[in-house]
Motif scaffolding. Structure first.
Motif, mmCIF file in Angstrom:
data_model
loop_
_atom_site.group_PDB
_atom_site.id
_atom_site.type_symbol
_atom_site.label_atom_id
_atom_site.label_comp_id
_atom_site.label_asym_id
_atom_site.label_seq_id
_atom_site.Cartn_x
_atom_site.Cartn_y
_atom_site.Cartn_z
ATOM 1 N N ASP A 161 -1.814 30.305 33.814
ATOM 2 C CA ASP A 161 -1.839 29.902 32.798
ATOM 3 C C ASP A 161 -2.027 28.030 33.421
ATOM 4 O O ASP A 161 -2.085 27.426 32.112
ATOM 5 C CB ASP A 161 -0.160 29.668 32.475
ATOM 6 N N TYR A 162 -2.037 27.263 34.642
ATOM 7 C CA TYR A 162 -2.150 26.220 34.964
ATOM 8 C C TYR A 162 -3.309 25.814 34.926
ATOM 9 O O TYR A 162 -4.714 26.451 34.806
ATOM 10 C CB TYR A 162 -1.627 26.042 35.982
ATOM 11 N N ILE A 163 -3.904 24.618 33.950
ATOM 12 C CA ILE A 163 -4.842 24.107 34.120
ATOM 13 C C ILE A 163 -4.717 22.238 34.828
ATOM 14 O O ILE A 163 -3.841 21.661 33.852
ATOM 15 C CB ILE A 163 -5.857 23.760 32.710
ATOM 16 N N GLU A 175 7.288 34.348 31.683
ATOM 17 C CA GLU A 175 6.870 34.253 32.769
ATOM 18 C C GLU A 175 6.610 32.769 33.898
ATOM 19 O O GLU A 175 5.531 32.840 33.221
ATOM 20 C CB GLU A 175 7.470 34.875 33.717
ATOM 21 N N TYR A 176 6.753 32.214 35.179
ATOM 22 C CA TYR A 176 6.023 31.584 35.871
ATOM 23 C C TYR A 176 4.149 32.386 36.108
ATOM 24 O O TYR A 176 4.584 33.923 36.982
ATOM 25 C CB TYR A 176 6.251 30.974 37.088
ATOM 26 N N PHE A 177 3.288 32.079 36.071
ATOM 27 C CA PHE A 177 1.924 32.870 36.368
ATOM 28 C C PHE A 177 0.879 31.928 36.278
ATOM 29 O O PHE A 177 1.091 30.658 35.239
ATOM 30 C CB PHE A 177 1.670 33.828 35.591
ATOM 31 N N ARG A 232 11.829 33.320 27.753
ATOM 32 C CA ARG A 232 11.304 33.907 29.039
ATOM 33 C C ARG A 232 11.766 33.203 30.427
ATOM 34 O O ARG A 232 11.616 33.513 31.487
ATOM 35 C CB ARG A 232 10.202 34.700 29.370
ATOM 36 N N ARG A 233 12.177 31.735 30.554
ATOM 37 C CA ARG A 233 12.738 31.433 31.793
ATOM 38 C C ARG A 233 13.266 30.020 31.446
ATOM 39 O O ARG A 233 12.960 29.192 30.477
ATOM 40 C CB ARG A 233 10.909 30.229 32.598
ATOM 41 N N VAL A 234 13.971 30.072 33.020
ATOM 42 C CA VAL A 234 14.575 28.511 32.490
ATOM 43 C C VAL A 234 14.074 28.099 33.990
ATOM 44 O O VAL A 234 14.660 28.328 34.405
ATOM 45 C CB VAL A 234 16.291 28.666 32.238
ATOM 46 N N TRP A 243 14.655 24.138 36.453
ATOM 47 C CA TRP A 243 14.603 22.662 36.073
ATOM 48 C C TRP A 243 14.675 21.929 38.010
ATOM 49 O O TRP A 243 13.789 22.214 38.713
ATOM 50 C CB TRP A 243 16.205 22.321 35.865
ATOM 51 N N ILE A 244 14.382 20.573 37.312
ATOM 52 C CA ILE A 244 13.683 19.588 38.202
ATOM 53 C C ILE A 244 14.864 18.472 39.136
ATOM 54 O O ILE A 244 15.106 17.860 37.476
ATOM 55 C CB ILE A 244 12.664 18.551 37.776
ATOM 56 N N TYR A 245 15.276 18.305 39.904
ATOM 57 C CA TYR A 245 16.183 17.155 40.498
ATOM 58 C C TYR A 245 15.442 16.477 41.161
ATOM 59 O O TYR A 245 14.457 17.221 42.221
ATOM 60 C CB TYR A 245 17.530 18.560 40.777
ATOM 61 N N ILE A 291 6.112 11.426 40.974
ATOM 62 C CA ILE A 291 5.315 12.306 39.639
ATOM 63 C C ILE A 291 5.492 13.718 39.245
ATOM 64 O O ILE A 291 4.994 13.779 40.299
ATOM 65 C CB ILE A 291 4.131 11.887 38.787
ATOM 66 N N ARG A 292 5.921 14.344 38.229
ATOM 67 C CA ARG A 292 5.863 15.571 38.159
ATOM 68 C C ARG A 292 5.192 16.025 36.795
ATOM 69 O O ARG A 292 5.085 15.700 36.242
ATOM 70 C CB ARG A 292 7.294 16.325 38.222
ATOM 71 N N GLY A 293 4.595 17.468 37.101
ATOM 72 C CA GLY A 293 3.662 17.694 35.934
ATOM 73 C C GLY A 293 2.268 17.171 36.778
ATOM 74 O O GLY A 293 1.832 17.904 37.614
ATOM 75 N N GLY A 294 1.590 17.282 35.688
ATOM 76 C CA GLY A 294 0.403 16.251 35.961
ATOM 77 C C GLY A 294 -1.201 17.694 35.705
ATOM 78 O O GLY A 294 -1.793 18.616 36.906
ATOM 79 N N HIS A 295 -0.436 19.204 34.162
ATOM 80 C CA HIS A 295 -1.388 19.733 34.471
ATOM 81 C C HIS A 295 -0.819 20.371 32.656
ATOM 82 O O HIS A 295 -0.294 19.567 32.283
ATOM 83 C CB HIS A 295 -1.191 20.609 35.080
ATOM 84 N N ALA A 296 -2.044 20.957 31.728
ATOM 85 C CA ALA A 296 -1.761 21.608 31.070
ATOM 86 C C ALA A 296 -1.435 23.470 31.234
ATOM 87 O O ALA A 296 -1.680 23.814 32.404
ATOM 88 C CB ALA A 296 -2.311 21.143 30.231
HETATM 89 P P1 TYD Z 1 4.993 22.717 39.539
HETATM 90 O O1 TYD Z 1 4.648 23.865 38.255
HETATM 91 O O2 TYD Z 1 3.614 22.018 40.481
HETATM 92 O O3 TYD Z 1 5.610 21.450 39.510
HETATM 93 P P2 TYD Z 1 6.011 20.536 38.314
HETATM 94 O O4 TYD Z 1 6.686 20.694 37.043
HETATM 95 O O5 TYD Z 1 5.918 19.002 39.165
HETATM 96 O O6 TYD Z 1 4.791 20.640 37.202
HETATM 97 O O7 TYD Z 1 5.544 23.692 40.205
HETATM 98 C C1 TYD Z 1 6.332 23.370 41.710
HETATM 99 C C2 TYD Z 1 6.188 24.800 42.619
HETATM 100 O O8 TYD Z 1 7.093 25.481 42.393
HETATM 101 C C3 TYD Z 1 4.882 25.712 42.175
HETATM 102 O O9 TYD Z 1 4.363 26.073 43.859
HETATM 103 C C4 TYD Z 1 5.013 26.819 41.613
HETATM 104 C C5 TYD Z 1 6.589 26.771 41.341
HETATM 105 N N1 TYD Z 1 7.427 27.485 40.927
HETATM 106 C C6 TYD Z 1 8.087 28.502 40.119
HETATM 107 O O10 TYD Z 1 7.421 29.111 41.189
HETATM 108 N N2 TYD Z 1 8.238 29.054 39.587
HETATM 109 C C7 TYD Z 1 8.156 28.172 38.044
HETATM 110 O O11 TYD Z 1 8.927 28.380 36.939
HETATM 111 C C8 TYD Z 1 7.518 27.060 38.444
HETATM 112 C C9 TYD Z 1 8.374 25.967 37.192
HETATM 113 C C10 TYD Z 1 7.213 26.232 39.382
#
Ligand code: TYD
Length: 150
Positions: free
Chosen positions: A136-138, A131-133, A50-52, A54-56, A63-68
């Motif tokens: 969904d983040y913890i 899709e991003y919502f 549903r979504r792609v 990338w982190i660059y 550090i990226r992430g830090g969530h579930a």
């Molecule tokens: P975040 O999920 O915190 O990044 P990480 O992969 O390091 O955990 O996302 C960073 C920002 O980007 C946040 O403000 C939300 C936004 N974002 C979107 O709008 N769409 C997406 O698909 C993603 C992954 C993040």
């Protein structure tokens, strides 16, 4: 790194409902002109795309992430350079070094993740099942662990 062609979920022995991450080895066409790999949704992924994203351009030491995610499943591919993926499913930690563009880590829902030790010019490709919502983040590890024991 463990080679695996298994693209199916398998439950943890300690907790039948809890999924574990695993490595998905992608196809690779070696060629003197340059190599080629690909991902097909129905062949290589245990979820619909549903979504792609990338982190660059990650600065050294970041550090990226830090969530579930409550619902989202993902495949993380190290397209270029190298970085580490540290995952936790509430009782067990999993660590991977991604430094080849034909390996992906399948991350089921309800897995805490951190990406770190990014090399210069590294590129992380993430394929997601939603899709991003934001709901969904913890973002709190203790809350995550409590949810895991339910
Ligand atoms: P975040 O999920 O915190 O990044 P990480 O992969 O390091 O955990 O996302 C960073 C920002 O980007 C946040 O403000 C939300 C936004 N974002 C979107 O709008 N769409 C997406 O698909 C993603 C992954 C993040």
């Amino acid at each position: 790194m463990i080679h695996s062609h298994n693209v199916f979920n398998y439950p943890s022995p300690q907790h039948p409902a809890r999924m574990e991450p695993y490595i998905i080895k992608l196809p690779r066409y070696l060629d003197t002109r340059g190599n080629l790999s690909f991902i097909e949704e129905d062949t290589h992924l245990p979820f619909k795309i549903r979504r792609v994203y990338w982190i660059y351009d990650v600065p050294g030491g970041e550090i990226r992430g830090g969530h579930a995610f409550r619902q989202t499943e993902e495949l993380i591919v190290g397209l270029s350079g190298s970085f580490e993926v540290v995952l936790h499913n509430g009782y067990k930690e999993f660590r991977y070094l991604l430094n080849r563009s034909y390996y992906g880590i399948y991350v089921p829902k309800m897995i805490w993740r951190m990406l770190d030790n990014f090399s210069t010019n590294s590129l992380a490709l993430i394929i997601a099942s939603t899709e991003y919502f934001d709901a969904d983040y913890i973002r709190d590890f203790e809350e995550f662990r409590e949810l895991c024991t339910e």
